[in-house]
Design a protein around this motif. Sequence first.
Motif, mmCIF file in Angstrom:
data_model
loop_
_atom_site.group_PDB
_atom_site.id
_atom_site.type_symbol
_atom_site.label_atom_id
_atom_site.label_comp_id
_atom_site.label_asym_id
_atom_site.label_seq_id
_atom_site.Cartn_x
_atom_site.Cartn_y
_atom_site.Cartn_z
ATOM 1 N N UNK A 55 61.323 7.188 17.606
ATOM 2 C CA UNK A 55 61.976 6.435 18.448
ATOM 3 C C UNK A 55 62.767 6.866 19.732
ATOM 4 N N UNK A 101 65.540 6.116 22.708
ATOM 5 C CA UNK A 101 66.438 5.254 23.220
ATOM 6 C C UNK A 101 67.128 5.694 24.470
ATOM 7 N N UNK A 128 70.653 5.679 26.793
ATOM 8 C CA UNK A 128 72.191 5.199 26.804
ATOM 9 C C UNK A 128 72.894 5.571 28.357
ATOM 10 N N UNK A 183 73.457 1.390 24.914
ATOM 11 C CA UNK A 183 72.435 2.024 24.151
ATOM 12 C C UNK A 183 71.071 1.058 24.083
ATOM 13 N N UNK A 222 66.838 0.378 23.213
ATOM 14 C CA UNK A 222 65.744 0.760 22.503
ATOM 15 C C UNK A 222 64.469 0.812 23.665
ATOM 16 N N UNK A 231 58.805 2.929 20.352
ATOM 17 C CA UNK A 231 58.648 3.481 18.921
ATOM 18 C C UNK A 231 57.035 3.774 18.831
ATOM 19 N N UNK A 255 71.805 9.299 29.046
ATOM 20 C CA UNK A 255 71.562 10.211 27.920
ATOM 21 C C UNK A 255 70.184 9.598 27.223
ATOM 22 N N UNK A 276 68.018 9.284 23.792
ATOM 23 C CA UNK A 276 67.957 9.882 22.472
ATOM 24 C C UNK A 276 66.642 9.631 21.767
ATOM 25 N N UNK A 280 67.924 5.742 9.896
ATOM 26 C CA UNK A 280 67.369 6.377 11.188
ATOM 27 C C UNK A 280 68.229 7.410 11.837
ATOM 28 N N UNK A 281 67.877 8.511 12.046
ATOM 29 C CA UNK A 281 68.454 9.776 12.333
ATOM 30 C C UNK A 281 68.192 9.980 13.797
ATOM 31 N N UNK A 282 69.433 10.240 14.397
ATOM 32 C CA UNK A 282 69.461 10.740 15.831
ATOM 33 C C UNK A 282 69.542 12.186 16.112
ATOM 34 N N UNK A 283 68.671 12.633 17.476
ATOM 35 C CA UNK A 283 68.945 13.904 17.751
ATOM 36 C C UNK A 283 70.213 13.902 18.582
ATOM 37 N N UNK A 284 70.569 15.018 19.393
ATOM 38 C CA UNK A 284 71.838 15.130 20.177
ATOM 39 C C UNK A 284 71.493 14.539 21.374
ATOM 40 N N UNK A 330 70.525 14.891 28.419
ATOM 41 C CA UNK A 330 71.220 14.236 29.577
ATOM 42 C C UNK A 330 70.465 14.543 30.542
ATOM 43 N N UNK A 387 74.303 -0.919 10.533
ATOM 44 C CA UNK A 387 74.572 0.263 10.424
ATOM 45 C C UNK A 387 75.952 0.622 11.367
ATOM 46 N N UNK A 394 77.301 3.874 13.523
ATOM 47 C CA UNK A 394 77.269 5.423 13.937
ATOM 48 C C UNK A 394 78.425 5.770 14.851
ATOM 49 N N UNK A 444 78.296 14.342 22.443
ATOM 50 C CA UNK A 444 77.444 14.480 21.297
ATOM 51 C C UNK A 444 76.512 13.653 20.950
ATOM 52 N N UNK A 445 75.752 13.476 20.159
ATOM 53 C CA UNK A 445 74.806 12.674 19.666
ATOM 54 C C UNK A 445 75.357 11.519 18.715
ATOM 55 N N UNK A 446 74.508 10.742 18.333
ATOM 56 C CA UNK A 446 74.830 9.537 17.213
ATOM 57 C C UNK A 446 74.652 10.270 15.878
ATOM 58 N N UNK A 501 74.907 8.915 12.018
ATOM 59 C CA UNK A 501 74.796 8.106 11.120
ATOM 60 C C UNK A 501 76.078 8.353 10.026
ATOM 61 N N UNK A 518 66.775 -0.497 16.419
ATOM 62 C CA UNK A 518 67.991 -0.943 16.426
ATOM 63 C C UNK A 518 68.541 -1.592 17.565
ATOM 64 N N UNK A 570 72.153 -2.155 19.346
ATOM 65 C CA UNK A 570 73.179 -1.735 19.387
ATOM 66 C C UNK A 570 74.412 -2.508 20.054
#
Lengths: 114, 112
Positions: free
Chosen positions: A33, A35, A37, A43, A45, A48, A88, A90, A103-107, A110, B33, B35, B41-43, B45, B100, B102
Motif C-alpha cells: 500500500x 499512503x 501524509x 494520512x 490512501x 494498493x 511524507x 509511506x 498492516x505494517x508501515x515503513x518509516x 520525506x 487500529x 498507530x 518517524x514512521x507509523x 502499529x 485504512x 485514518x
Amino acid sequence: DSGVTQTPKHLITATGQRVTLRCSPRSGDLSVYWYQQSLDQGLQFLIQYYNGEERAKGNILERFSAQQFPDLHSELNLSSLELGDSALYFCASNTEGQAGNTIYFGEGSWLTVV
Amino acid sequence: GEDVEQSLFLSVREGDSSVINCTYTDSSSTYLYWYKQEPGAGLQLLTYIFSNMDMKQDQRLTVLLNKKDKHLSLRIADTQTGDSAIYFCAESIAGSARQLTFGSGTQLTVLP
C-alpha cells in the motif's frame, strides 16, 4: 523495525521534476500500500497492489503512478511535481488472510519540492 | 462515506492514565487500529481490535470499542514521557481491499 523498507528516506527536488520512491515489503507479504501524509490532508490512501496487480485506488493523482514487480517490491512514481506534493510517503504491507490483518508501515520517504 | 475523527491534543502527567478517543462513521468497519508516530518517524502499529470485540488489553494498552456509538478509545496506563507522540486511529472496511482510513491524529504530551 516493521520489516518494510523504504528508500530514499529524504528527497529534495524542484517543481516539474519526477521522482521514484521504492518500497520492499515484509518477507512473505503480497500486498503493498502507498499512503501520503501531508499537513493539510493528513494520512491518505493512494493505491494498493497485490501480487503484482493493482487492487485498489484511493486519492491518487493522475501525475502519480505505481507498480509492483515480480519480486514484490513496489515503486511510486511522482511526476510534474508541485509544491503541494511535499509530504511524507509511506509504504505498508500485509499478507492477505493473516490473523488480525495487521498492516505494517515503513518509516516513510520525506519528499520536499522546492 | 468513511470519516474518522479524533481530538487533536491531549496532555497528561507522567504516571497518570491517558485516554485517547476516536469516532468513526462506517458501521461496516472490520478492524480498528491504533498507530503511534513519534517525531520524524514512521507509523508503529500499537494494537488493533476486530469489530465483534468490545475490549482488548495488551500490557499497558486497553482498547474499548462501543459499536453502538461507533466510538473507540485507547487507554495507556502509567503513561511515560516516551509515550509522547501522535496517535492515529484507523479503520478498515469490509470489502475495501484492506485500505485504512485514518483520523487526524491526537498529539499526546506527557508532562513530568
